[in-house]
Design a protein around this motif. Sequence first.
Motif, PDB file in Angstrom:
ATOM      1  N   LYS A  43       0.834  -1.206   0.000  1.00 11.93           N
ATOM      2  CA  LYS A  43       0.000   0.000   0.000  1.00 11.93           C
ATOM      3  C   LYS A  43       0.860   1.244   0.000  1.00 11.93           C
ATOM      4  CE  LYS A  43      -2.815   0.359   3.468  1.00 11.93           C
ATOM      5  NZ  LYS A  43      -3.906   0.292   4.441  1.00 11.93           N
ATOM      6  N   ALA A  67       2.301   2.173  -3.143  1.00 10.76           N
ATOM      7  CA  ALA A  67       1.281   2.510  -4.144  1.00 10.76           C
ATOM      8  C   ALA A  67       1.219   1.499  -5.275  1.00 10.76           C
ATOM      9  CB  ALA A  67       1.499   3.908  -4.697  1.00 10.76           C
ATOM     10  N   ARG A  81      -4.146  -0.835  -3.970  1.00  7.62           N
ATOM     11  CA  ARG A  81      -4.977   0.041  -3.185  1.00  7.62           C
ATOM     12  C   ARG A  81      -6.010  -0.822  -2.474  1.00  7.62           C
ATOM     13  NH1 ARG A  81      -4.899   5.460  -2.666  1.00  7.62           N
ATOM     14  NH2 ARG A  81      -6.699   5.900  -1.383  1.00  7.62           N
ATOM     15  N   THR A  91      -3.067   6.955   1.327  1.00  2.58           N
ATOM     16  CA  THR A  91      -3.131   5.515   1.049  1.00  2.58           C
ATOM     17  C   THR A  91      -4.097   4.776   1.955  1.00  2.58           C
ATOM     18  OG1 THR A  91      -1.255   5.258   2.502  1.00  2.58           O
ATOM     19  CG2 THR A  91      -0.797   5.328   0.153  1.00  2.58           C
TER      20      THR A  91
END
Lengths: 524, 273
Positions: free
Chosen positions: B92, B95, B98, B151
Motif C-alpha cells: 500500500k 502505491a 490500493r 493511502t
Amino acid sequence: MGLRKQVMIVLARASCNELGRLLKNQGRSDMRPREGQARPAQPNKHFVWSRVGFVFRLVCSSRLRRGGREELYMWTWKALNQREDGSLRPSAFRRGVVSSRASSLQLSNAKEFISLHRGAINSLEIDSTEGEGRYLLSAASDGTVAVFDTHRPTSSSSSSSSSTSIAQHHPLFHLPRAHKFAISRALWYPIDTGLFITASFDHYVKLWDTNSTQVVLDYKLPAKVYGIAMSSIATSHSLIATATADVQVRLCDLASGAFAHTLSGHRDGVMSLEWSSSTEFVLITGGCDGAIRFWDIRRPGTFLLLDQSLSQLGTRPSLLPTPTPSNNESTSLPASSKSSSSTPILPAQKRRSHKKIQLKPPTQSSHPGMASSQNRATAHYGAVNGLRATADGFYLLSSGSDSRLRLWDIESGRNTLVNYEAMSIQTSKPIQLAVTPDSSLVFVPCMASLKAYDLWSGTTINTYRGHYESVNCCFFNAQDQELYTGSNDRQILVWSPSIPAATQIEEADSKGGITSIDQDNWSD
Amino acid sequence: MAESSQSKSGGKKRPRSESEGDPDADADAASLQSIQLENDLNFTDTAIALQMMKAQFPKLDKVVVRPFILRSQLYSSVKDRTQVDRDLESLKKEAVVRVFKLNTGKDDHAIMFMDDYLAQMENAVKRYDAKDKQLSDVFDWFKQYVIKSKTDVSISHPELCSLLSNGGDVTEKHVTLLINAGLLTRQLIDQNLYWFVIPNIGSILKGLSQGRKELLSLINRTKYKEMVLANLEKKRLRLSPLDIRFHIRDLIGSGLLKTVQSPIGLLIRLSRD
C-alpha cells in the motif's frame, strides 16, 4: 528412575492415546532418556535457546508450540537431564514447564465449581495477593455474587466406574440479591481480599466487605455500568475507574467516597477499561465508538489515541524474525488533523533500548486534551469490548465487535498488524480476555468456545469447546496454570493441564493387570 | 508470468496446498533474493498470490470491472496471515495496490492494483458526464493529489478539501460530484468520513453477498454439511455473477468454511462456531 517418574507425574504431559501410540510405534528404547540423543526425524536446532529471558520466551515458546507433542516430550527429558547436571537454570526450567502446561489445557476431570447462579456469568476474577491467588469471585446476570476457594474442595463426588473422583468446590458464600439488575463486573480490591467491588446495570458501583458481606460504600452513576478497574500498582491513589453507557469515564475515590474527576472525550459509551500495568496514572479505555484512548489522570485529555491504520511499518522491527521490508523510507504519512503523537508522555516508563523508535515531528496542537476530542481515529470498526495489557506493560490487546483482535505496541501507539485467525466475537456485551503472564498465549471467548492464540504470530493453538452457550469471561490462574471460564449457560468450567498417562496407568496397575510405563508386553 | 499462464490453462481452483506450493517455490528464490538485496523486496508470497488471483478473476459479461481481490481470499492462499497483513501494508505504501473497505459484512476489504484502479476510474469518469464542465476538473485534482498521497481506506472531510485545494478552489459541489460519480461514499459508521470505493461495483457487491449466502446454504443442506471440492466447483451459483471459486476462496479465508483432507480428495466443510 525415581526422580524421573515423579517428575513425569508432575509434568502433566501427553494424553493416554499419545503415549500408547508412542509406545507402539517407537518401542521401549525411545522412552528412556539417552544422553544427548534426540529423535532422528526432528532436527535438533529447534531447541536452541538462550539464557536471556526475553529471547528465550520468544524462541522457546514459539518453537515448542510449533513442534509436535513428541518433540515436547523429548524436550522435557532433555531438560531434566540438563537440570540434573546443572546446565539449565531452575528459572528457565520452570518457564518451560509452565508454558508447556499452559498450552495443554483440557476440560478438567479432577475439579469442578458448583455454581448457584441463575443467570449468565459475566465476570470471573481471582485475587491478586502475592503468592497466593486462591479465591475466585464470580458475578452473574441475576445480580448474584459468589466466592469460591480454588485450593480446597468442599466435597468430592466419587463415581463408581472410575477410580478418580471429582473434587467439588461449593461457593464459600453466595449473595443472592447483591444488585437489582445484572452485575457486569466484580473485582477484588487489589491489595488483599478484604474488600471487593461490584458494578451493575442498575447504575450502582458497590464496595463490599468480604468478611461481613455488607455494602460499605456505593456510588450512583448516571448510566448502566459496563466495567470497572482498579490499578494494582497504585500507591498514591485508590481510584476506581468506571465505564458506563454515558460518554464520560468517572473516577471514584475509595478514600473519600466521592467522585474524583471525569474524563471526557469518547463520543459514545465506554465499554471496557484497564489501568496500565507499568505506571499507576495511565488509564486505557475502549468505547462503543471503536476508539481506544489513553488518559493520564493527572492532566486533562487523552494523550494517545490508537488508530488501526497506523501500523508499525517503518517504526519498529517486526516481532517475529521474518523478512519484512521494515526499513522503508516512505514512512511519512500525510500530515493530518490527527494529533497522534508517536511519543506519548508517559512518566517513569523505561524504554527498551534495543528497539529503535523513530520520532515523528510533533504536530502542532494547542492543548492535547482539546485537540483529541476531534480526533476520530478508530481502533476497531465496531465497539471495543475487551482490553487486556500484557504483564510487562509493552503491548495491549483489544477485541472489537468487528470480530478482530488487535495487538498494539503501547510505546509507539501503533498497530502491530498481527492477525489472529478467524474468530467471531459477540457484539452486545463486554468480554474478558486473558493473557498468560509470560505473554505467550491469549485466550479469547468466541461465541460458544474459547480460543487460545499465540500472541506473537496469531496462529490458533487450541479451541476449548465445553460450554453450551456463548462464553463471556475467562481468567487464567497463573499459579496452577488453570483456566476458568464463565458463560451464558450459568456454568463455570475449569480447564487444567492434561493428566499424564503415567498416573492413569499406575492406578490401573494397582488393580493389577495393566503394564506400567517401564514395561512392555514383551519384556520379561 | 509462468504461474499466471499455468493457472489460466488449469481452469479450476487449485486446492489450497498446491496454491501454497507454488508461491512457496517462488518465494524460496525470492527470499534468497531478499537476503541479498535487503532493502529491495519486490517479490513476496503475497504479491505472487495477488497476481495469481488477478489472473483468475472471472470474466463478467454485463458489467465491466477490472479484477479485484478480496482480503479473505489472500488469507486462504497464503498461510501466514500476519505476513499477509504486513506485506499488504508495505505494498500500500509503495502505491502498488490500493485497499478499499466494502460495506458487505463486517471486515471486508477489496484489493486492486493501482493501474487497474486508475483505469476503472477513467471509465467511470468518462461515463459520467458532468453538467458543469468547470467542476469536472475535480477528477484530475482527485487523481493527482488525493490518490497519490492518501493511502488509507478513508479520508476526512477537512483533509479532502485541503488536498483538493492544491489544484484550485474547492466547494461543496466538487465533493458532491465526486460522490455522484461513485469515487467516494459515506458509510454508516461515521458521518464525517468519506470512504474510497471502486466505481461501478455495486451490482457485483450485491452478487457477492448473495452468492456467499447461497453457497453456505448449499453446503448446509447436505446431510453432513460437507462436500467434495471437485463436485462443488462444477456447480453454478444462480444469484452471483462471480464464479464459485471466488466465493469458495473468500469463505475459506473468512473462516466460515474449512478444508479437510480425505481419501477421496479435498472436502469443504462448514465450520461450526
